[in-house]
Scaffold this active site. Sequence first.
Site, mmCIF file in Angstrom:
data_model
loop_
_atom_site.group_PDB
_atom_site.id
_atom_site.type_symbol
_atom_site.label_atom_id
_atom_site.label_comp_id
_atom_site.label_asym_id
_atom_site.label_seq_id
_atom_site.Cartn_x
_atom_site.Cartn_y
_atom_site.Cartn_z
ATOM 1 N N LYS A 54 0.813 -1.213 0.000
ATOM 2 C CA LYS A 54 0.000 0.000 0.000
ATOM 3 C C LYS A 54 0.847 1.264 0.000
ATOM 4 C CE LYS A 54 -3.876 -2.324 2.170
ATOM 5 N NZ LYS A 54 -3.309 -3.695 2.171
HETATM 6 C C1 LIG Z 1 -4.046 -4.646 1.512
HETATM 7 C C2 LIG Z 1 -3.404 -5.946 1.328
HETATM 8 C C3 LIG Z 1 -3.997 -6.950 0.561
HETATM 9 C C4 LIG Z 1 -5.346 -6.775 -0.077
HETATM 10 O O1 LIG Z 1 -5.337 -5.813 -1.067
HETATM 11 P P1 LIG Z 1 -6.725 -5.295 -1.660
HETATM 12 O O2 LIG Z 1 -6.344 -4.368 -2.745
HETATM 13 O O3 LIG Z 1 -7.431 -4.633 -0.540
HETATM 14 O O4 LIG Z 1 -7.461 -6.501 -2.144
HETATM 15 C C5 LIG Z 1 -3.332 -8.145 0.393
HETATM 16 N N1 LIG Z 1 -2.125 -8.365 0.966
HETATM 17 C C6 LIG Z 1 -1.528 -7.416 1.719
HETATM 18 C C7 LIG Z 1 -0.230 -7.745 2.353
HETATM 19 C C8 LIG Z 1 -2.120 -6.181 1.915
HETATM 20 O O5 LIG Z 1 -1.512 -5.243 2.640
#
Ligand SMILES: *Cc1c(COP(=O)(O)O)cnc(C)c1O
Length: 402
Positions: free
Chosen positions: A113
């Site tokens: 993110k």
């Molecule tokens: C946020 C996250 C996800 C999920 O991502 P989305 O876009 O919300 O589906 C999967 N793995 C990790 C490690 C994350 O931080």
Amino acid sequence: MRYISTRGMAPRVDFEGALFSGYASDGGLFMPEELPQLSTETLRQWSTLSYPGLVKELCTLFIGPELIPRDVLNGLIDQAFSRFRHREVVHLSRLRNGLNVLELWHGVTYAFKDLSLCCTAQFLQYFLEKKEKHVTVVVGTSGDTGSAAIESVQGAKNMDIIVLLPKGHCTKIQELQMTTVLRENVHVFGVEGNSDELDEPIKAVFADVAFVKKHNLMSLNSINWSRVLVQMAHHFFAYFQCVPSLDMDPLPRVEVVVPTGAAGNLAAGCIAQKMGLPIGLVVAVNRNDIIHRTVQQGNFSLSEAVEQTLASAMDIQVPYNMERIFWLLSGSNSQVTRALMEQFERTQSVSLPKELHSKRRWESEQMAVLHDRCCVEQCPGNRDPRGGCVMILGTATVTGGG
Ligand SMILES: *Cc1c(COP(=O)(O)O)cnc(C)c1O
């Protein structure tokens, strides 16, 4: 570029409007009014770009130079990635037999993110400085989002951030990442409940339009269009790194496995597909498997409770961005999408209407689901005899999850 709500009852906005609102006023999510179609020639040109280069091209298409001039936009994106540990920002590791991992974890907090949030924070600051305005960002988190959001806005003059974290549901290291930032604009609270329960009051606050306006509140959760936009670059970069050659016609297909929680990354992949990127998407879920039920049986229904797994960032009951995917599947039909989502909100269980759920539908949209009881070898992959390969979008973080 203009944006419309998936539920069709909110005014159209430009990128700035979508960036600052999170949800549309009718409860829907913003989507581009039309999706640019990329020719094979454009894809060939993009294939040599770096990861930041791809982010720049995509953002130029969807933001528009009248809002942020191109050279300024490029500068904001360079600034966003300046603290990443890997010089390529995102790196593809080749394992074996066409199995690759896209390393999305080279940002400051190790969460994938970081990539979309640091760009989004730059865009926000650009508009806020220009207009001499201030916003308060409200974020609910099971870990990754909070750390990455704090990192991306800490110290920013025109923003405060309030983070709610579910006590005992984040890893120690992530709790520390959040609670040890001593900037004045960062406010972190531990609350009782899991990450879905914690989303409820946040959604209620954002439903109070007058309150939101008075305090200039905004969300940075994965429903924010700007995050989806930046994440499209993962899929383009993965494709160009994995595809054996771009001289073929039609272009070969690459299968992208997406560890999925709120389906932001997945929605980004669906949009990239619609724009002409020849990828297949494989949704990887853990025991919180509403998307599995949806794709397999057309059953979009809440489970009884969130199940805790090692991949806490994927322990999500309501994958909010599925609304964007339903909208795309329905051929941008806001009436169908609104009816479906409103019924889901009332009853927490919807049988997808036939026009959305047919095997042919999902297959033509090229989406499959990989449950955590399966292993990578069971991916539908390699259906393209000319050498399409399986690729995992590696989102792993300090939780070890993803
Ligand atoms: C946020 C996250 C996800 C999920 O991502 P989305 O876009 O919300 O589906 C999967 N793995 C990790 C490690 C994350 O931080």
